[in-house]
Design a protein around this motif. Sequence first.
Motif, mmCIF file in Angstrom:
data_model
loop_
_atom_site.group_PDB
_atom_site.id
_atom_site.type_symbol
_atom_site.label_atom_id
_atom_site.label_comp_id
_atom_site.label_asym_id
_atom_site.label_seq_id
_atom_site.Cartn_x
_atom_site.Cartn_y
_atom_site.Cartn_z
ATOM 1 N N LEU A 199 2.184 -1.143 -8.536
ATOM 2 C CA LEU A 199 3.245 0.080 -8.545
ATOM 3 C C LEU A 199 3.930 0.415 -9.751
ATOM 4 C CD1 LEU A 199 4.977 -1.380 -5.042
ATOM 5 C CD2 LEU A 199 3.992 0.773 -5.422
ATOM 6 N N ASP A 200 4.150 -0.598 -10.545
ATOM 7 C CA ASP A 200 4.851 -0.329 -11.760
ATOM 8 C C ASP A 200 3.925 0.611 -12.533
ATOM 9 O OD1 ASP A 200 6.732 -0.538 -13.758
ATOM 10 O OD2 ASP A 200 5.183 -2.036 -14.923
ATOM 11 N N ALA B 12 4.166 7.091 -15.651
ATOM 12 C CA ALA B 12 4.181 8.508 -16.163
ATOM 13 C C ALA B 12 5.771 9.040 -16.194
ATOM 14 C CB ALA B 12 3.341 9.273 -15.329
ATOM 15 N N GLU B 13 6.417 8.714 -15.117
ATOM 16 C CA GLU B 13 7.609 9.159 -14.842
ATOM 17 C C GLU B 13 7.843 10.561 -15.069
ATOM 18 O OE1 GLU B 13 10.169 6.676 -17.100
ATOM 19 O OE2 GLU B 13 10.079 5.076 -15.533
ATOM 20 N N ARG B 14 7.104 11.426 -14.620
ATOM 21 C CA ARG B 14 6.857 12.904 -14.670
ATOM 22 C C ARG B 14 8.063 13.403 -13.546
ATOM 23 N NH1 ARG B 14 1.607 13.257 -14.743
ATOM 24 N NH2 ARG B 14 0.593 12.809 -16.724
ATOM 25 N N PRO B 15 8.867 14.267 -13.855
ATOM 26 C CA PRO B 15 9.844 14.756 -12.804
ATOM 27 C C PRO B 15 8.909 15.627 -11.735
ATOM 28 C CG PRO B 15 10.524 15.366 -15.055
ATOM 29 C CD PRO B 15 9.345 14.770 -15.184
ATOM 30 N N HIS C 67 4.171 4.109 -11.652
ATOM 31 C CA HIS C 67 5.325 4.904 -11.807
ATOM 32 C C HIS C 67 5.542 5.058 -13.248
ATOM 33 C CE1 HIS C 67 6.643 3.712 -7.759
ATOM 34 N NE2 HIS C 67 7.449 4.704 -7.909
ATOM 35 N N LEU D 32 6.642 13.501 -4.599
ATOM 36 C CA LEU D 32 7.229 12.409 -3.710
ATOM 37 C C LEU D 32 8.121 12.844 -2.585
ATOM 38 C CD1 LEU D 32 7.102 9.067 -5.637
ATOM 39 C CD2 LEU D 32 6.007 9.402 -3.596
ATOM 40 N N VAL D 33 9.024 13.628 -2.971
ATOM 41 C CA VAL D 33 10.172 13.854 -1.912
ATOM 42 C C VAL D 33 9.363 14.832 -0.944
ATOM 43 C CG1 VAL D 33 12.219 15.394 -1.868
ATOM 44 C CG2 VAL D 33 11.897 13.993 -3.795
ATOM 45 N N ASN E 119 6.242 14.591 -10.428
ATOM 46 C CA ASN E 119 5.641 13.710 -9.417
ATOM 47 C C ASN E 119 6.815 13.140 -8.389
ATOM 48 O OD1 ASN E 119 3.498 13.795 -10.994
ATOM 49 N ND2 ASN E 119 3.461 11.715 -11.770
ATOM 50 N N GLY E 120 7.976 13.064 -9.053
ATOM 51 C CA GLY E 120 9.103 12.885 -8.145
ATOM 52 C C GLY E 120 9.262 13.764 -7.255
#
Lengths: 630, 505
Positions: free
Chosen positions: A598-599, A604-607, A602, A613-614, A609-610
């Motif tokens: 899972l780490d 890449a932390e691209r907005p 995550h 996900l939403v 992707n977030g």
Amino acid sequence: MNPQVLIFTMVFAAIAGLLLKRWHAAARAVAVGTSGFTAIAAADAMARATDQQTLGWLVPGLDLGPVSLPLDLGTSRATAAVAFAVALVAAAVQVYSTWYLRDDDRYPTFAATVSLFTAAMLLLVHSHDLVLTLIGWEVMGWCSYLLIGHWSRKPSARRAAYKAFLVTRVADIGFVLGTVGLIAGAGTSSLEGVIAAWGGAPTCDPLGQCTGPDSVLRAILLTLLVVGVLGKSAQVPFQDWLPDAMEGPTPASALIHAATMVAAGTVVLAALFPVFAQAESARWVLGVSTAITMLLAALLALGQSDLKRLLAWSTVSQVAIMLSALASAPAADGPDAGLFHLWSHALFKSLLFLSLGLLGVVAGGTAASLLRGVGTRSRLGRWTFLIGLLSLAGVPFLVGGLSKEHVLAEVYAGAMNRGPGLFVLCSLLATVVVTAAYSTRAFLVIAQTANDEEPAADAASTDAQPNRTDAVRRQGRGPASAVLVTLALLTLIGGLVLVLDLFTLHEASWIWLAVTVVLISVGCGLAFALGRSGDPGVRCAGRHGHRFDTGFGADTAYRALARAVVALARGVAFLDTEVIDGFVRGSAVAARVSGGRLDRAHRAERPRNGAWLVVAGLLALLALGVFAWR
Amino acid sequence: MITLNWWALAPALIPAAGLILVLVLDALLPGRRRLPLAVGVLALLGAAASAVPGAIGSADTPARTLCLPASSGTGATGGECFWQAGPLSSTLQLSLLLATLAALLMMRDTRGPAAPEATSRGSETAIDVTLLLGSAAGGVAVAAAHDLGTWLVALELATLPVIALVARRGTRRAGHGSLSLLVTSLLSFALLVVGVALWLVATGDPTWSGAAVATAWADPARRAVLLVAVLALLAGIGFKLSAVPFHAWTPPAFAGAPLPVTALLAAASKIAAVAALVAMLTPFVGLAASGTHPHVLAFALGTLAVASMLVGTVVALRAGDIVRLLAWSTIAQGGWVLLPLIGLSTAGLRACAGYVMTYAAASLLAFAALSAVRRTASGEPGAVRELAAYRGLARSDPHVGGPLLLAMVTFAGLPPGILGLATKVVALASVIGAGLWPLAVVAVIAVVLGIAAYLRVVAVLLADPEPARAGRVVLAGGGTLWVLAAGTALLVVAGFVPQVLYGLT
């Protein structure tokens, strides 16, 4: 005198003795003073004993909801007598130790432990509450470990202490379970409450509805209790720890054997006798075990190469006689025959041990080969030892003879009833013969002058006190001699205690007296016949002497059992660490791996992707709404 | 004509007034650094004080204002009040204001040299204080808003200033974090708007009215619309709670923002989100109590809770950066906050509020402790991020390491963090009370994993400090020390009497 005073005096003595560890003289004064006071107080209590069982408060009782613990003490005629015997032996041991352990650097600890031991036994004797009984029982177990291992620099003493502790602990499992079960069933730990709840037979109405104690459960609980008693009293199959316990100093042996530890079981069962008498199967267990023990131990005593171990086996045999009275006495007769034998055994066995201690010091050891002829060098030792042996053999009108008569009568009465009485009676009669034989043998050993039949070199003494010159030995021996003389006198005339009417006993019959005289004569005659030229024990045992010394291999059997238990424990431990822990470790690995995955997901932390996900989450929730629609 | 009770509105009005005062003062007296801070502290303290009467008041007589006259309404909405602050709401307001105050105090200490040099530092502070006060006013209003419009606007007022605060440091990481936060926030705002609109469609009532919800739920056609509305709203609020799968912004934003802002995100924003959630779920509590349990809603809440607890804890187990570890722990704790709501009972709402307040206090403590640790004496506060650098902190600097330790054991729910344990037990009690054993089992697994995750940190804090001592300087400013002392005292005292927490709510 209140029993509290007796108990707390000894507890005080134990604490003071430990605090005065550095000052031997002060510790000696405290030990002798307190034990002497306790003995006098106990004698006073015995003289004024009333039939009525008075209840005293030790500490405020506890009410724990479903179970109440009143923590009461109480006295009766018989307990007053037993308490006197305990206090007397303790005082004798304390006085004697001031001479015997004069050079011992750990004397104050020893004296304090003896005091604590005595306190525990007095608590047990006066206890009217099973929780207090359990406390006294456990404290005695611990103290016996300390006393047996007193000379802890000797490996054999350490081993004997461990063995005593482990064997009695194993048996104590039964004792604790039985006690707890009795308390739980009665809802109270008071002796009266337990007897009221568990005594008597169940009463059933015509419809089969029964009220009263569950007799099966009662039999189980009392059998468990009997297992604990067998352990503490060194009865078959727990018999082998007691002879090894001879590694302790002789005064400690006198204390353990005469009045405290091994007799504790008799006291407990006597207190619970109204319940015990109802539990037929528990009585059978006790009866069979004691019947086997008394004869086996007497035979082993005959063949011992060490007189101290001979006395140890004789204790095992005599305690079996006490317990057999409890196992077979009819319910109506009560336990007092056993208690009377406890009383007389306390006197003559302490006398025997202490006089053997004296002879051992003179001879430089207690092996039969070393002691040969020592009686000619110490007349005091010779005479006191002889009086003790006569009592042990059961010669009529000595204290041991009187009590044995009463046990015999009681067992005979039991044999006429149901229960193990007949079996016990046969064994008891045989034991009387063998007891007379080994008593005679012990006397012959010290009385006969040495001839060069056996070399002294192979004598392994259990109680060697090296480097003691005659001068040192004689120093301060006066009190010890006084103790021996007192105990010898009491052994001779102690039977007069029956005048005080402390024990509820039946008339001893003249027929049984005649029978025992015959049996004792047979035993003595046998020993004399065998011992015409040398030690009758050696003649009897022949080349199997070492088998007698090892108790017919009981120790090997114990070790085999221990090995089996350890192997089982290893198996369980293997299951635990390799199989069950495997799942636990597996779950830890799973958590770590999934955390890592899972780490990484995550990282890449691209907005963007977030945001995805939403959206995905919303769709998932909506899908949930659709599917879970009701 | 609408009634107006200024006292009831004071917790929201005082920060708003303070905000305006700070702007005016900065315009009149530019470059002063202390003045805005003082105004901010006073405004937050005043607002908190004005929330106290409501917090200790009775649940039967909540403070109401902005009420419609009983005669002018259309029957159902007659006498409806748009501002209702019961003890639960007021307690949430109080704790939100105090959490914001703590963040402000930390901010006072940690304005480091990394701030842009272009503008004067006084104005910098004024802007920060303005944004903080704005967010606080929004959060307070969310807790009391009874109508959909105020609720929506207030929730955005609570969120947007924080995004600005994250971005204001101007570093690349800060920009990255704030962008994540902004994108997710916009999406969830959209979801909230859709949700509110659908709610209005389904119930025909612009307030969180229990009666209207009950009527709508009884009609199958409207129930479907209402359900979609609730799920959309849940997704929108899930972003603020950083519940999985709406959590992706949390680690970059936590790591990019200055530590006081991170603390604000972790504490005050969480409380605001819970306040919003409580407002939305209260009508359903009435519905569940009347016998028609909205299972789908409970199921959705349970899914979010379980996913958050497990994912957050498992990743926290592997994190090497302590701020990221705390970010993932926030996600996990978000699941714990949702957990007691599943029963849809008043006790569950209380358990949720109690949990979030305990969590907020502990995380403020943790971030305050982190912000006291620097690389060098003149270095940026809170720049030390790798876990190994905190080795032995509880032994070398107990005044900073001790609170951090307490925060960790509170998160884990282990003594001496008794409050953490008590709130976890209460949260589980409401789940078990609703008979949802499988969820309780998952929660217990999460507790076990959490203990592993947090004890990792505890072990580091208690290790021999010597090897790590050279890499750090511990310098706690006055404000930070205040936060550390007050937070520790709060957790310890409330740990001995946890019922105080639930008596207050």
